[in-house]
Every structure is written in C-alpha cells, then in structure tokens.
Write a protein that holds these residues in place. Structure first.
Motif, PDB file in Angstrom:
ATOM      1  N   PRO A  53      44.970  59.887  51.738  1.00 23.99           N
ATOM      2  CA  PRO A  53      43.558  59.866  51.362  1.00 23.99           C
ATOM      3  C   PRO A  53      43.398  60.274  49.896  1.00 23.99           C
ATOM      4  O   PRO A  53      44.131  61.124  49.398  1.00 23.99           O
ATOM      5  CB  PRO A  53      42.916  60.887  52.290  1.00 23.99           C
ATOM      6  N   VAL A  54      42.444  59.696  49.233  1.00 30.15           N
ATOM      7  CA  VAL A  54      42.251  59.947  47.816  1.00 30.15           C
ATOM      8  C   VAL A  54      41.549  61.277  47.570  1.00 30.15           C
ATOM      9  O   VAL A  54      41.889  62.010  46.657  1.00 30.15           O
ATOM     10  CB  VAL A  54      41.445  58.795  47.184  1.00 30.15           C
ATOM     11  N   HIS A  55      40.582  61.600  48.381  1.00 33.82           N
ATOM     12  CA  HIS A  55      39.738  62.760  48.109  1.00 33.82           C
ATOM     13  C   HIS A  55      40.179  64.026  48.835  1.00 33.82           C
ATOM     14  O   HIS A  55      39.452  65.015  48.820  1.00 33.82           O
ATOM     15  CB  HIS A  55      38.284  62.445  48.461  1.00 33.82           C
ATOM     16  N   ASP A  56      41.320  64.032  49.455  1.00 33.77           N
ATOM     17  CA  ASP A  56      41.791  65.254  50.109  1.00 33.77           C
ATOM     18  C   ASP A  56      42.277  66.251  49.076  1.00 33.77           C
ATOM     19  O   ASP A  56      42.870  65.888  48.067  1.00 33.77           O
ATOM     20  CB  ASP A  56      42.938  64.942  51.071  1.00 33.77           C
ATOM     21  N   LEU A  57      42.016  67.511  49.324  1.00 30.71           N
ATOM     22  CA  LEU A  57      42.477  68.571  48.440  1.00 30.71           C
ATOM     23  C   LEU A  57      43.777  69.142  48.976  1.00 30.71           C
ATOM     24  O   LEU A  57      43.984  69.214  50.182  1.00 30.71           O
ATOM     25  CB  LEU A  57      41.426  69.681  48.348  1.00 30.71           C
TER      26      LEU A  57
END
Length: 96
Positions: A53-57
């Motif tokens: 996923p792109v927006h996972d921290l």
C-alpha cells in the motif's frame, strides 16, 4: 498508385501511434511481446492487492533515529544557516 500507398502507410502509422499513445498508461513496457522482462527481474504479483500500500506508515520505532543531542545540534545549525541567509537577503535588498 504510389500516392495511395503513402497515404495508407501514413494512416496505418498514425493509427499505431495513437493506439500506443492512448494505451501507454494502461500497459507496461515489460508486457510488450518484443521487450519482455529481464531474466533477473523479480516476479510481479498477478493480484493487485499483493502490492504494498502506498499510504501505509511504517511501524513506530523503539529508539530515536537521531539521538536528542545530535538532533539539537542539527536544529541549531539549520537555524543559524537560516539567519545567515536572511541577513544576506536583507543586505541585498538594502543595496538595491
């Protein structure tokens, strides 16, 4: 006769170029039959959800990345650099 062939070649070329332009975003160069993927390339997942996923921290760290003393030193150096830059800009504005 040769004019018709030239026109046909231009039309076919324009159609191919427009197909590449319109489909360029939806297809990958590696998927083209003549290009292919390098032999040492990792296999790509077929399922789109298998991509990261792109927006996972990232998970929180147990320890600080930069020790507090070094962080304070860097912040002081950055503040000094900012102040020097502001004074030079003020001198340049006054000189004009």
């Amino acid at each position: 006769m040769s004019v018709d062939r030239n026109k046909r070649a231009l039309v076919v070329g324009a159609l191919l170029l427009s197909a590449l332009a319109l489909g360029g975003c939806s297809s990958s160069i590696a998927d083209l039959p003549l290009v292919g993927t390098p032999a040492d390339a990792p296999a790509r997942p077929k399922d789109p959800s298998a991509y990261l996923p792109v927006h996972d921290l990232p998970p929180d760290r147990e320890q600080a990345v930069i020790p507090p003393a070094e962080r304070a030193k860097i912040e002081a150096e950055l503040a000094a650099a900012r102040d020097r830059q502001a004074s030079v800009a003020a001198k340049d504005a006054a000189a004009k």
